[in-house]
Write a protein that holds these residues in place. Structure first.
Motif, mmCIF file in Angstrom:
data_model
loop_
_atom_site.group_PDB
_atom_site.id
_atom_site.type_symbol
_atom_site.label_atom_id
_atom_site.label_comp_id
_atom_site.label_asym_id
_atom_site.label_seq_id
_atom_site.Cartn_x
_atom_site.Cartn_y
_atom_site.Cartn_z
ATOM 1 N N TYR A 50 36.192 -4.091 137.328
ATOM 2 C CA TYR A 50 37.251 -4.958 136.822
ATOM 3 C C TYR A 50 38.245 -4.139 136.000
ATOM 4 O O TYR A 50 37.959 -3.013 135.599
ATOM 5 C CB TYR A 50 36.681 -6.091 135.966
ATOM 6 N N SER A 52 40.801 -4.657 132.563
ATOM 7 C CA SER A 52 40.987 -5.522 131.399
ATOM 8 C C SER A 52 42.428 -5.525 130.907
ATOM 9 O O SER A 52 43.103 -4.496 130.927
ATOM 10 C CB SER A 52 40.081 -5.067 130.249
ATOM 11 N N ARG A 94 40.959 -13.703 135.178
ATOM 12 C CA ARG A 94 40.192 -14.761 134.526
ATOM 13 C C ARG A 94 39.946 -14.396 133.063
ATOM 14 O O ARG A 94 39.776 -13.222 132.737
ATOM 15 C CB ARG A 94 38.840 -14.957 135.229
ATOM 16 N N ALA A 96 37.960 -13.683 129.738
ATOM 17 C CA ALA A 96 36.607 -13.191 129.472
ATOM 18 C C ALA A 96 35.759 -14.328 128.912
ATOM 19 O O ALA A 96 36.265 -15.258 128.273
ATOM 20 C CB ALA A 96 36.661 -12.031 128.493
ATOM 21 N N ARG A 114 32.675 -11.070 133.854
ATOM 22 C CA ARG A 114 33.571 -11.587 132.814
ATOM 23 C C ARG A 114 32.887 -11.692 131.451
ATOM 24 O O ARG A 114 33.556 -11.953 130.447
ATOM 25 C CB ARG A 114 34.081 -12.981 133.216
ATOM 26 N N TRP A 130 41.267 -10.722 129.103
ATOM 27 C CA TRP A 130 41.173 -11.279 130.445
ATOM 28 C C TRP A 130 40.792 -10.134 131.372
ATOM 29 O O TRP A 130 41.071 -8.962 131.077
ATOM 30 C CB TRP A 130 42.509 -11.874 130.896
ATOM 31 N N ARG A 131 40.159 -10.480 132.506
ATOM 32 C CA ARG A 131 39.723 -9.444 133.428
ATOM 33 C C ARG A 131 40.095 -9.800 134.861
ATOM 34 O O ARG A 131 40.074 -10.965 135.246
ATOM 35 C CB ARG A 131 38.205 -9.226 133.322
ATOM 36 N N GLN A 133 38.925 -8.804 138.685
ATOM 37 C CA GLN A 133 37.899 -8.138 139.476
ATOM 38 C C GLN A 133 38.566 -7.412 140.636
ATOM 39 O O GLN A 133 38.678 -7.922 141.747
ATOM 40 C CB GLN A 133 36.864 -9.139 139.985
#
Length: 217
Positions: A50, A52, A94, A96, A114, A130-131, A133
């Motif tokens: 992922y 960040s 999305r 975290a 997450r 937020w991350r 993928q």
């Protein structure tokens, strides 16, 4: 169509930003950003699966950068990329999931990428992470902009070397002009402080006035 009420609420929240920010880390943060700009991509270089970002507005990060700067290896450096949060590239982004380690197994394994463990000793919910993928986020110079510490960083990071441009004259001679490529638009923390910038509209105005592509300074 965006919900008008939600848009109004967001406009009344100075702690919300139209952008997500990816900041570099450590004492070599500037060179890390330079590598990102050379690749024109933010990459998952640590194999986390992922990438960040933070939704914290840049104006809320300035005091944190001062604090981080007191450490030999800053947790976050004042060098990064801003990406519009509504951009299609971020559709898989999305928030975290913050929680204690004992609750990790309550979540499906497909969302554990997450999950961020917090405790009384370690709580970084302040970063509002937020991350995505993904292996990389491609940088779009027409939509994104660069954050850097000092105005002197501008030439090092987002403009190329001067190149000669030859144009013929009417008398059979020629004229030589020197131009250089502006790879990205950007703003320094130094400028934000010197101009006492207090909202994102002021930042947008500065960015609008900057050239992009080949041309004269």
């Amino acid at each position: 169509m965006p919900n008008a009420t939600m848009e109004k609420i967001k406009s009344l929240r100075p702690d919300l930003s139209d952008y997500f920010f990816h900041f570099t880390k450590g004492s070599d943060g500037k060179n890390t950003l330079k590598k990102i700009l050379d690749d024109m991509a933010i990459k998952d270089i640590n194999g986390n699966s992922y990438i960040s970002v933070t939704e914290t507005p840049i104006l809320s990060m300035i005091d944190l950068f001062r604090f981080f700067g007191t450490f030999p290896q800053p947790m976050y450096a004042p060098y990064g990329i801003a990406i519009n949060r509504k951009d299609e590239r971020l559709k898989n982004l999305r928030p975290a999931i913050y929680g204690p380690e004992k609750e990790r197994n309550l979540f499906d394994k497909n969302v554990l990428w997450r999950y961020i463990n917090i405790s009384d000793e370690y709580d970084n919910t302040w970063f509002r992470e937020w991350r995505c993928q993904c292996k990389e986020l491609i940088i779009d110079p027409n939509k994104d902009f660069v954050i850097f510490k000092n105005e002197d960083d501008f030439d090092d990071l987002i403009v190329g070397d001067y190149e000669p441009e030859v144009e013929p004259d009417d008398d059979g001679g020629y004229s030589v002009y020197f131009i250089r490529e502006h790879k990205m638009k950007g703003i320094s923390i130094e400028t934000i402080l010197q101009q006492n910038i207090s909202n994102s509209n002021q930042i947008e105005k500065i960015l609008e006035d900057q050239p992009l592509g080949y041309g004269f300074d």
